[in-house]
Design a protein around this motif. Sequence first.
Motif, short mmCIF file in Angstrom:
data_model
loop_
_atom_site.label_atom_id
_atom_site.label_comp_id
_atom_site.label_asym_id
_atom_site.label_seq_id
_atom_site.Cartn_x
_atom_site.Cartn_y
_atom_site.Cartn_z
N VAL A 10 50.87 -14.51 20.76
CA VAL A 10 49.52 -15.07 20.86
C VAL A 10 49.36 -16.34 20.04
N GLY A 11 50.10 -16.47 18.95
CA GLY A 11 49.95 -17.61 18.04
C GLY A 11 49.39 -17.13 16.72
N ILE A 12 48.64 -18.00 16.02
CA ILE A 12 48.05 -17.60 14.75
C ILE A 12 46.95 -16.59 15.01
N PRO A 13 47.07 -15.39 14.49
CA PRO A 13 46.05 -14.35 14.74
C PRO A 13 44.69 -14.76 14.19
N THR A 14 43.66 -14.36 14.91
CA THR A 14 42.30 -14.69 14.49
C THR A 14 41.97 -14.09 13.14
N ARG A 15 42.51 -12.89 12.87
CA ARG A 15 42.20 -12.23 11.60
C ARG A 15 42.73 -13.04 10.42
N ALA A 17 42.81 -16.37 10.38
CA ALA A 17 41.83 -17.45 10.20
C ALA A 17 40.61 -16.94 9.45
N VAL A 18 40.17 -15.72 9.80
CA VAL A 18 39.04 -15.10 9.10
C VAL A 18 39.37 -14.94 7.62
N ALA A 19 40.57 -14.43 7.33
CA ALA A 19 40.98 -14.22 5.94
C ALA A 19 41.06 -15.54 5.17
N ALA A 223 32.06 -24.02 7.26
CA ALA A 223 33.31 -23.39 7.72
C ALA A 223 33.12 -21.90 7.92
N TRP A 224 32.38 -21.27 7.03
CA TRP A 224 32.13 -19.83 7.13
C TRP A 224 31.40 -19.50 8.43
N LEU A 225 30.34 -20.21 8.74
CA LEU A 225 29.54 -19.91 9.92
C LEU A 225 30.33 -20.13 11.21
N PHE A 226 31.28 -21.05 11.20
CA PHE A 226 32.06 -21.33 12.41
C PHE A 226 33.14 -20.27 12.65
N PHE A 227 33.81 -19.82 11.59
CA PHE A 227 34.98 -18.95 11.76
C PHE A 227 34.69 -17.46 11.60
N ILE A 228 33.67 -17.10 10.85
CA ILE A 228 33.49 -15.70 10.47
C ILE A 228 32.52 -14.99 11.42
N TYR A 229 32.96 -13.82 11.87
CA TYR A 229 32.11 -12.90 12.63
C TYR A 229 32.28 -11.51 12.03
N PRO A 236 34.10 -14.69 19.47
CA PRO A 236 34.26 -15.24 20.83
C PRO A 236 35.64 -15.81 21.12
N ARG A 237 36.48 -16.00 20.10
CA ARG A 237 37.76 -16.67 20.32
C ARG A 237 38.96 -15.78 20.03
N ILE A 238 38.76 -14.51 19.87
CA ILE A 238 39.87 -13.60 19.61
C ILE A 238 40.48 -13.11 20.92
N SER A 239 41.79 -12.90 20.93
CA SER A 239 42.44 -12.39 22.14
C SER A 239 42.14 -10.90 22.32
N ARG A 240 42.20 -10.45 23.55
CA ARG A 240 41.94 -9.04 23.83
C ARG A 240 42.95 -8.15 23.12
N GLN A 241 44.23 -8.59 23.11
CA GLN A 241 45.27 -7.77 22.49
C GLN A 241 45.02 -7.59 21.00
#
Length: 501
Positions: A10-15, A17-19, A223-229, A236-241
Amino acid sequence: MPDWQKLQKVGIPTRYAVATVAFLNFIYVYMLRLNVNIVIVAMVNYTAIPHTNITTAQECGFDVVVENNTETSPDVSEGEFEWDERLQSLVSGSFFWGYIITQLTGGRLAERIGTKYLFASLQITVGIVTVCLPFLASVGVEFFIMGRVMLGLAQGALVPSMQPLVARWAPESERNSFATFIFSGSQMGTILGTLFSGMMADSLGWEAVFYIEGSLSVIVVSAWLFFIYDSPALHPRISRQEREYIESSTISAKNTRKLRVPWMAIIKSPPCWALLSATLGYNWAFYMLLTELPIYMRNIMHFDLKSNSMLSALPWLLMWIFSIVVAKIADMVVKRQWVSINITRKTFNTIAFCGPALCLTIVSFIGCDRYWTLAMLTLAVGLLGASYSGILINHLDLAPNFAGTLYGLVAGVACISSWVAPLVVATLTEAEQTLARWRIAFLLCAGILTANAIIFIVLGSTERQDWDRATVGEEETVGHVGEAPSSSKHQLLKSVTLSTA
């Protein structure tokens, strides 16, 4: 069932980026928390403070002039405020008067309404108050202290609010690294805050530290408001897997909000008391070294402001590096099942407590040897980093559903030692900045660390508590990674260091 094999492509995992964004925000949190501990050296006129029985110059033979019961150093410029040691301790410790009030509130609010907007609003508040601190200082020390209390009120809710976010984003096999990377932002914030606060105060004046660092809140919050959920399901940008992988081994935010906090069960839980006791000991050591180390290096080692900031940052750099390394080792040990999670936590926590205790004991009897003193103090702070794989993640072991509440409760009570410790040291060293007085402070801290290491070994636990499961219709299976085939699961869970994400 998640496609475990495809997750690697998938590439760089969304988690991650959150971290990373959470880590950057923690850097900012601690920069604003501790900058006064460095800047106060530039704010205070030490030569105008009356001292008695100062023998440090004679003891250590440094180039210090002692006249009329006052100590001066030709290389150190003096500030404008005549705050003695006790008043300086009040200025530093007043932060915790507000901090203790909002610890529990922040953790529980984040569990119920989410971390994203709560954290962002508090972070902006902290930035605004920081910008106002120079004006408050000019009005009077009581107003400056009031500003520090307001900072504590805002920041008190920040750290507990992060626990529910970690519980919803960190799979069990990555929990040590994930949580340690985020919370080790405190060390990096200490490093950068110490370095840049000292340099800015030295070149631009102490007021510039508060103006510049306070204004940075706009950047970190954006940056927090853009990346953190608040959970993978909302991103909205995380892969299903990846979403399915994370959700298979973490708690459900939806179910957590339905739970009632089992207060009596928490109060009666021996592991919770062990965690509280150990946290009290950790806070004593951490904040004694954090707030008093710059003063010790100035009054006993006689470093100028710029050197003071650089040397004061060195221990926290080692602590940050050591915490990351230990977290990866802990994850590997747990994943390969070499020993139990319980033994892992207690082993690293013992290193984090008994190691610094030994170092501080050595410092107490070194005397005036600058190099060995600096080495031992640096090692003492560095070894504290192992606690991130010990007590500082134990809340998630005991009660993942109530991680924020438990963290807030424990940290709220334990932060008493965060302001008592500097106050005790200030009382011990007031009007007597001598090696003998500092020896008492170091040995006291060593004793507290050793005692609490033993308490955690005897009473501490990593078993998820029964009261954390006390809910009707709890559907999550915390701590179990779905039904992934063993071979593909191990291939998927190859250790990926968060610090390089």
